[in-house]
Design a protein around this motif. Structure first.
Motif, PDB file in Angstrom:
ATOM      1  N   HIS A 128       5.878  16.322  -1.303  1.00  0.00           N
ATOM      2  CA  HIS A 128       5.172  15.165  -0.766  1.00  0.00           C
ATOM      3  C   HIS A 128       5.432  13.988  -1.701  1.00  0.00           C
ATOM      4  O   HIS A 128       5.386  14.148  -2.930  1.00  0.00           O
ATOM      5  N   ILE A 129       5.696  12.827  -1.130  1.00  0.00           N
ATOM      6  CA  ILE A 129       5.938  11.655  -1.969  1.00  0.00           C
ATOM      7  C   ILE A 129       5.075  10.491  -1.509  1.00  0.00           C
ATOM      8  O   ILE A 129       4.541  10.488  -0.392  1.00  0.00           O
ATOM      9  N   ASP A 130       4.922   9.522  -2.375  1.00  0.00           N
ATOM     10  CA  ASP A 130       4.318   8.237  -2.050  1.00  0.00           C
ATOM     11  C   ASP A 130       5.377   7.165  -2.221  1.00  0.00           C
ATOM     12  O   ASP A 130       6.148   7.183  -3.194  1.00  0.00           O
ATOM     13  N   GLU A 131       5.430   6.256  -1.261  1.00  0.00           N
ATOM     14  CA  GLU A 131       6.344   5.121  -1.351  1.00  0.00           C
ATOM     15  C   GLU A 131       5.569   3.881  -1.784  1.00  0.00           C
ATOM     16  O   GLU A 131       4.461   3.630  -1.302  1.00  0.00           O
ATOM     17  N   SER A 132       6.136   3.117  -2.675  1.00  0.00           N
ATOM     18  CA  SER A 132       5.538   1.843  -3.063  1.00  0.00           C
ATOM     19  C   SER A 132       6.660   0.847  -3.303  1.00  0.00           C
ATOM     20  O   SER A 132       7.853   1.188  -3.237  1.00  0.00           O
TER      21      SER A 132
ATOM     22  N   ASN B  57      13.238   4.532  -1.184  1.00  0.00           N
ATOM     23  CA  ASN B  57      12.201   4.946  -0.236  1.00  0.00           C
ATOM     24  C   ASN B  57      12.479   6.375   0.229  1.00  0.00           C
ATOM     25  O   ASN B  57      13.494   6.988  -0.146  1.00  0.00           O
TER      26      ASN B  57
ATOM     27  N   ARG C 142       3.930  13.038  -5.139  1.00  0.00           N
ATOM     28  CA  ARG C 142       2.489  13.241  -4.972  1.00  0.00           C
ATOM     29  C   ARG C 142       2.107  14.700  -5.181  1.00  0.00           C
ATOM     30  O   ARG C 142       1.132  15.016  -5.851  1.00  0.00           O
TER      31      ARG C 142
ATOM     32  N   LYS D  42       0.835  -1.199   0.000  1.00  0.00           N
ATOM     33  CA  LYS D  42       0.000   0.000   0.000  1.00  0.00           C
ATOM     34  C   LYS D  42       0.870   1.250   0.000  1.00  0.00           C
ATOM     35  O   LYS D  42       1.854   1.340   0.717  1.00  0.00           O
ATOM     36  N   ASN D  43       0.499   2.222  -0.855  1.00  0.00           N
ATOM     37  CA  ASN D  43       1.243   3.477  -0.895  1.00  0.00           C
ATOM     38  C   ASN D  43       1.174   4.181   0.451  1.00  0.00           C
ATOM     39  O   ASN D  43       0.122   4.228   1.087  1.00  0.00           O
ATOM     40  N   LYS D  44       2.279   4.742   0.879  1.00  0.00           N
ATOM     41  CA  LYS D  44       2.344   5.447   2.164  1.00  0.00           C
ATOM     42  C   LYS D  44       2.794   6.877   1.920  1.00  0.00           C
ATOM     43  O   LYS D  44       3.893   7.106   1.426  1.00  0.00           O
ATOM     44  N   PRO D  45       1.945   7.877   2.229  1.00  0.00           N
ATOM     45  CA  PRO D  45       2.341   9.264   2.008  1.00  0.00           C
ATOM     46  C   PRO D  45       3.472   9.673   2.940  1.00  0.00           C
ATOM     47  O   PRO D  45       3.525   9.260   4.088  1.00  0.00           O
TER      48      PRO D  45
ATOM     49  N   GLN E  87       8.640   9.668 -11.021  1.00  0.00           N
ATOM     50  CA  GLN E  87       9.369   8.765 -10.136  1.00  0.00           C
ATOM     51  C   GLN E  87      10.807   9.246  -9.997  1.00  0.00           C
ATOM     52  O   GLN E  87      11.486   9.498 -10.994  1.00  0.00           O
TER      53      GLN E  87
END
Length: 441
Positions: A52-56, A103, A63, A2-5, A92
């Motif tokens: 702001h980023i999303d990690e996957s 990450n 983001r 799950k993406n984590k902000p 990315q």
């Protein structure tokens, strides 16, 4: 996965400053400040991208950008003529200075190791090309005992680091400063949860610029904590020190060197904290005697509190900036040897109200209460001045009110309470008050 902000913005801090500005032509050095001015020693630098980023599982994706993020103007590496592009949602970030980014922590570490020279390798969301882009990061100076502390983990309670400073050895207002110091310190102990309060008191020989700066430089706060500084003593403002200062060069007035408010600001602004408060109840008038027909009484009230007190909400449950003066420009703040500072007296009263959990109504009520208190005391003292000096009475007659002045109000309340909402406590609040002899106990 799950993406984590994640917010890549370390050391994001706010400040609040409150000052009781006083102008006394005879005692205050309003035209001749002798500042003890020092900046925190630099120990390193932090480099921020403000995104702001999303990690996957696939890596780090953009983001959104924070306002004024330097990534709004990326420069294509080795391009001639120059090519400018903004980082975009969905981009990315695969490398920083050739270092693989998997990450958010890796992005932070690579940015900190960049020494300000940042080249991002970006897989572009619009063109699907992978290219190198240069960017000038935001540079943050880290000072002694101030590191880029990250937010505390979920469930860890915020801590209030409170520093109370009182010139209790002063010949004119020392007794009054001691009264207010005791009231405020006791109130903090009563209304702030014990495990969330770190209290430091600087009085007597410790009330000097060097000691104050030393204490401000070693507060072990994180960006989830709050810092509260309250000063009781002489003060003034110096127009020669007023550039870019809405308080017009306000300073704490000591016997030798003075401490500029902006110097205190430098230290607090270097600290990781979500909320800062500096309250200075400062004036240069002598403490007046209370007429014989009045006496001082200690009043106490005990109540059961469920959840956060009003003071916990104000000092631990907000973030932002407030800049308030307890006395308007050209006005005096006043002290009594028995009741303490007039403004501080009412600050304690209003802060005891558990229903005041927002700064807006609190500021309104403390302003109204301190002015009402001053007007009543002024009328009472002028009716029976006793041995109060003539020049003090003249100033009292010429000042018909004591109005607060709000320089800045940029504050918001946290969504979550600062303490367990189910916490039950018995709270006892005390204060001194003047009552006629005929009043029943």
């Amino acid at each position: 996965m799950k993406n984590k902000p994640l917010i890549i913005r370390l050391g994001y801090v706010h400040a609040i400053m409150i000052a009781a500005t006083a102008l006394t032509p005879i005692v205050c050095k309003a035209q001749n400040a002798d500042p003890f001015e020092i900046s925190p020693p630099t120990v390193g630098y932090e480099y921020r991208l403000d995104i702001h980023i999303d990690e996957s599982i696939e890596g780090v994706f953009v983001r959104s950008l924070l306002p004024n993020s330097p990534t709004q103007r990326l420069r294509l590496a080795n391009a001639n003529p120059p090519v400018i592009r903004a980082l975009r949602p969905g981009d990315q970030i695969t490398h920083l200075n050739g270092r693989i980014i998997r990450n958010g922590q890796g992005l932070r570490d690579a940015s900190d190791a960049s020494h300000g020279n940042v080249r991002l390798t970006i897989k572009e969301s619009d063109t699907l090309r992978t290219r190198d882009w240069d960017v000038d990061p935001v540079v943050i100076t880290l000072t002694a005992n101030r590191t880029a502390a990250t937010s505390q983990a979920s469930g860890v309670k915020p801590v209030l680091f409170a520093i109370l400073i009182a010139d209790t050895q002063d010949e004119t207002i020392g007794n009054g400063a001691k009264v207010s110091l005791d009231q405020i310190s006791e109130q903090l102990k009563q209304l702030i949860s014990k495990d969330q309060l770190e209290l430091t008191i600087l009085d007597e020989d410790d009330c000097n610029p060097e000691k104050i700066i030393r204490e401000l430089g070693v507060i072990p706060s994180t960006d989830a904590d709050s810092v509260f500084v309250y000063y009781l003593g002489h003060g003034a403002f110096d127009p020669l020190q007023s550039q870019n200062d809405p308080s017009r060069g306000h300073f704490m007035d000591f016997k030798r060197k003075d401490l500029l408010r902006r110097t205190v600001w430098k230290y607090l602004n270097a600290a990781p904290a979500k909320f800062r408060a500096v309250v200075t109840d400062a004036c240069n008038v002598q403490g007046e005697a209370d007429p014989f027909e009045y006496r001082m009484e200690l009043r106490a009230r005990t109540m059961q509190i469920v959840g956060a007190t009003g003071l916990e909400w104000l000092l631990l449950g907000h973030r932002g900036q407030i800049d308030l003066s307890a006395a308007d420009f050209g006005q005096f703040a006043w002290y009594s040897n028995e009741r303490g500072g007039f403004f501080s007296n009412q600050w304690v009263q209003v802060a005891s109200d558990v229903s005041l959990t927002d700064w807006s109504p609190f500021l309104s009520q403390v302003g109204q209460a301190s002015n009402k208190y001053y007007v009543a005391e002024r009328e009472r003292i002028l009716a029976n001045p006793g041995s109060i000096p003539t020049d003090t009475l003249a100033r009292l007659r010429s000042q018909t009110s004591m109005r607060t002045r709000l320089f800045r109000n940029q504050v918001r309340r946290d969504a979550l309470p600062p303490v367990n909402p189910q916490l039950r406590r018995m709270i006892t609040t005390t204060h001194t008050t003047a009552v006629p002899f005929h009043e029943n106990n």
